[in-house]
Design an enzyme around this catalytic site. Structure first.
Site, PDB file in Angstrom:
ATOM      1  N   GLU A 214       0.836  -1.204   0.000  1.00  0.00           N
ATOM      2  CA  GLU A 214       0.000   0.000   0.000  1.00  0.00           C
ATOM      3  C   GLU A 214       0.865   1.245   0.000  1.00  0.00           C
ATOM      4  O   GLU A 214       1.796   1.365   0.788  1.00  0.00           O
ATOM      5  CB  GLU A 214      -0.866  -0.047   1.270  1.00  0.00           C
ATOM      6  CG  GLU A 214      -1.673   1.201   1.540  1.00  0.00           C
ATOM      7  CD  GLU A 214      -2.535   1.075   2.814  1.00  0.00           C
ATOM      8  OE1 GLU A 214      -2.535  -0.005   3.443  1.00  0.00           O
ATOM      9  OE2 GLU A 214      -3.175   2.064   3.172  1.00  0.00           O
ATOM     10  N   GLU A 219      -3.394  10.694   3.340  1.00  0.00           N
ATOM     11  CA  GLU A 219      -4.352  10.403   4.408  1.00  0.00           C
ATOM     12  C   GLU A 219      -4.463  11.707   5.174  1.00  0.00           C
ATOM     13  O   GLU A 219      -3.479  12.175   5.752  1.00  0.00           O
ATOM     14  CB  GLU A 219      -3.827   9.301   5.332  1.00  0.00           C
ATOM     15  CG  GLU A 219      -3.767   7.935   4.683  1.00  0.00           C
ATOM     16  CD  GLU A 219      -3.534   6.846   5.705  1.00  0.00           C
ATOM     17  OE1 GLU A 219      -4.501   6.172   6.083  1.00  0.00           O
ATOM     18  OE2 GLU A 219      -2.386   6.667   6.146  1.00  0.00           O
ATOM     19  N   HIS A 230       3.830   1.573   2.667  1.00  0.00           N
ATOM     20  CA  HIS A 230       3.740   0.363   3.500  1.00  0.00           C
ATOM     21  C   HIS A 230       4.204  -0.815   2.641  1.00  0.00           C
ATOM     22  O   HIS A 230       3.573  -1.111   1.612  1.00  0.00           O
ATOM     23  CB  HIS A 230       2.293   0.077   3.904  1.00  0.00           C
ATOM     24  CG  HIS A 230       1.638   1.082   4.790  1.00  0.00           C
ATOM     25  ND1 HIS A 230       1.564   0.942   6.158  1.00  0.00           N
ATOM     26  CD2 HIS A 230       0.973   2.225   4.507  1.00  0.00           C
ATOM     27  CE1 HIS A 230       0.887   1.960   6.674  1.00  0.00           C
ATOM     28  NE2 HIS A 230       0.520   2.757   5.693  1.00  0.00           N
TER      29      HIS A 230
HETATM   30  C1  IDC Z   1      -0.723   4.180  11.059  1.00  0.00           C
HETATM   31  C2  IDC Z   1      -0.528   3.911   9.571  1.00  0.00           C
HETATM   32  C3  IDC Z   1      -1.826   4.179   8.822  1.00  0.00           C
HETATM   33  C4  IDC Z   1      -2.915   3.327   9.432  1.00  0.00           C
HETATM   34  C5  IDC Z   1      -3.024   3.622  10.922  1.00  0.00           C
HETATM   35  C6  IDC Z   1      -4.086   2.808  11.630  1.00  0.00           C
HETATM   36  O1  IDC Z   1       0.520   4.704   9.041  1.00  0.00           O
HETATM   37  O2  IDC Z   1      -1.689   3.920   7.434  1.00  0.00           O
HETATM   38  O3  IDC Z   1      -4.150   3.559   8.806  1.00  0.00           O
HETATM   39  O4  IDC Z   1      -1.785   3.383  11.541  1.00  0.00           O
HETATM   40  O5  IDC Z   1      -3.733   1.466  11.724  1.00  0.00           O
HETATM   41  C7  IDC Z   1       2.244   4.501  15.374  1.00  0.00           C
HETATM   42  C8  IDC Z   1       0.845   4.008  15.442  1.00  0.00           C
HETATM   43  C9  IDC Z   1       0.354   3.508  14.108  1.00  0.00           C
HETATM   44  C10 IDC Z   1       0.743   4.442  12.971  1.00  0.00           C
HETATM   45  C11 IDC Z   1       2.231   4.718  12.912  1.00  0.00           C
HETATM   46  C12 IDC Z   1       2.507   5.949  12.065  1.00  0.00           C
HETATM   47  O6  IDC Z   1       0.746   2.977  16.404  1.00  0.00           O
HETATM   48  O7  IDC Z   1      -1.053   3.387  14.203  1.00  0.00           O
HETATM   49  O8  IDC Z   1       0.448   3.804  11.736  1.00  0.00           O
HETATM   50  N1  IDC Z   1       2.852   4.853  14.219  1.00  0.00           N
HETATM   51  O9  IDC Z   1       1.911   7.092  12.618  1.00  0.00           O
HETATM   52  N2  IDC Z   1       3.061   4.705  16.401  1.00  0.00           N
HETATM   53  C13 IDC Z   1       4.196   5.199  15.884  1.00  0.00           C
HETATM   54  C14 IDC Z   1       4.082   5.295  14.497  1.00  0.00           C
END
Ligand code: IDC
Length: 436
Positions: A214, A219, A230
């Site tokens: 992905e 977003e 991703h």
């Molecule tokens: C984000 C993903 C996004 C997805 C979202 C929900 O980038 O595409 O839709 O999660 O699952 C975290 C968070 C994690 C974040 C990521 C980046 O736990 O949810 O991913 N991140 O912000 N902690 C540090 C980094």
């Protein structure tokens, strides 16, 4: 997964431009289809629901395979049921639509090349993707997303013989969260192991998930935005089993074949708080243009972002976090950011930018969606996350100005039913062919 005939499927038309050089673009007559999960699923030849709210009809769907031979997905009334309107080169998604039979919340749509195939965008090196967005009416808790996933062009029609619906009816979805809320995967139902959601009356989690690489170009809401690759290994759509799927829908987020976190660039999270938002450098109270460049190939690919608003080209600002350099996503940026923020580096484990570049070169499907977040209230995008961190001292926890109590789906749905996002003026071509 049969086709129902109660409503004729008429895809809304949306034009876009394929460019070869600046000023040399040809108009493509694209179509839009809504994902199969949003469609009416009923017993073939009749009106009995196969799925209602967040529960399956146990007679029609005693198991995954019979569900596929008993149930049909039907055509969509895009405007009346789903609040989706396309006109010229633009597509508007409205959050809540009260139809005659049910209330629809959000949507996920795909750009098609024909009535039976998704458009496949191939980023074979030095390509850029440009679009305009109006998200002035998209507050905290929303995500107006424009992104690419490695779905099959025909929605899995050829690969899975029990899938009779295909891309025409929006089948075959997958992403790096390996979503388990899909009602059908690989042409079979996802009823075995299904658990209705405790906080979403329209969703649940099944025994299978659907994974693939992905590229989240966009977003965003009017407060925050992120661009996030991703990686997944394999890149292509694959079905996963239960909690080994990983991602948002599983007990162990990191158990699967994909990288659910990605390597994100959110300017606020990178320490630049005056850049994006209402009245800021990129003023989200008005429409603007988003340019995303993919420069080079393999692990050395760089993902660069520009904005255009009021005739001015505005570069993504460089990171203001000490020890994290640059204003673009590169392998070095990801190495430094994951280290400074002490975040898990699953992106690298799944092949990182080399994997993402390969997925982009193979061809990906364009998704345009609008959603709220029943798992984390979108706080990972627009607030402080994890919520117990101090955004001033815990680097990487501040992602935007929304309150940590914001984004609760019940609140968002009652307070902002008329939220909308409009995507328009899509252009794709070699570097510097689509803007300026
Ligand atoms: C984000 C993903 C996004 C997805 C979202 C929900 O980038 O595409 O839709 O999660 O699952 C975290 C968070 C994690 C974040 C990521 C980046 O736990 O949810 O991913 N991140 O912000 N902690 C540090 C980094």
């Amino acid at each position: 997964q049969l086709v129902g005939t109660e409503t004729t499927e008429t895809h809304p038309s949306m034009t876009w431009q394929s460019c070869t050089a600046k000023g040399s673009c040809t108009t493509k007559n694209g179509k839009i289809t809504i994902d199969a999960n949003w469609r009416w699923l009923h017993v073939k030849g009749g009106y009995t629901n196969c799925y209602t709210g967040n529960e399956w009809n146990a007679t029609a769907c005693p198991d995954n395979k019979s569900c596929a031979t008993n149930c049909a997905v039907d055509g969509a009334d895009y405007r009346g049921t789903y609040g989706i309107t396309a006109s010229g080169n633009s597509l508007q998604l409205k959050f809540i639509t009260k139809g005659s039979y049910s209330t629809n919340i959000g949507s996920r749509t795909y750009l098609m090349a024909s009535d039976t195939a998704y458009e496949m965008f191939k980023f074979t090196g030095n390509h850029e993707f440009t679009f305009d967005v109006d998200l002035s009416n998209l507050p905290c808790g929303f995500n107006g997303a424009l992104y690419f996933v490695a779905m099959d062009a025909d929605g899995g029609l050829k690969k899975y013989s029990s899938n009779k619906a295909g891309a025409k009816y929006g089948t075959g979805y997958c992403d790096a969260q390996c979503p388990r809320d899909l009602k059908f995967i690989n042409g079979e139902g996802n009823v075995e192991g299904w658990i209705a959601s405790s906080n979403d009356e329209n969703a649940g989690v099944g025994g299978h998930g659907s994974c693939c690489a992905e590229m989240d170009i966009w977003e965003a809401n009017s407060v925050s935005t992120a661009v996030t690759p991703h990686a997944c290994s394999p890149i292509e759509q694959s079905r996963c089993e239960g909690d080994t799927c990983g991602g948002t829908y599983s007990a162990d987020r990191y158990a699967g074949v994909c990288d659910p976190d990605g390597c994100d660039f959110n300017s606020y999270r990178m320490g630049v708080k005056d850049f994006y938002g209402k009245g800021k450098m990129v003023d989200t109270s008005k429409k603007f243009t988003v340019v995303t460049q993919f420069i080079g190939t393999g692990e050395a690919m760089e993902i660069k972002r520009f904005y255009v608003q009021g005739g001015k080209t505005i570069a993504q600002p460089a990171s203001a976090i000490p020890g994290v350099e640059g204003n673009s996503i590169t392998t070095k940026f990801c190495d430094q950011q994951k280290d400074r923020f002490k975040d898990r580096y699953t992106y690298k484990e799944k092949g990182g930018t080399a994997n993402m570049a390969k997925a982009l070169a193979q061809g990906m499907v364009l998704v345009m969606s609008l959603w709220d977040d029943h798992y984390a209230n979108m706080l990972w995008l627009d607030s402080t996350y994890p919520t117990d961190k101090n955004p001033d001292s815990d680097l990487g926890s501040g992602r935007g100005e929304c309150e940590v109590t914001s984004g609760v789906p019940a609140d968002v749905e009652s307070q902002s039913p008329d939220a909308t996002v409009t995507y328009s003026n899509i252009k794709f071509g070699p570097i510097n062919s689509t803007f300026g």
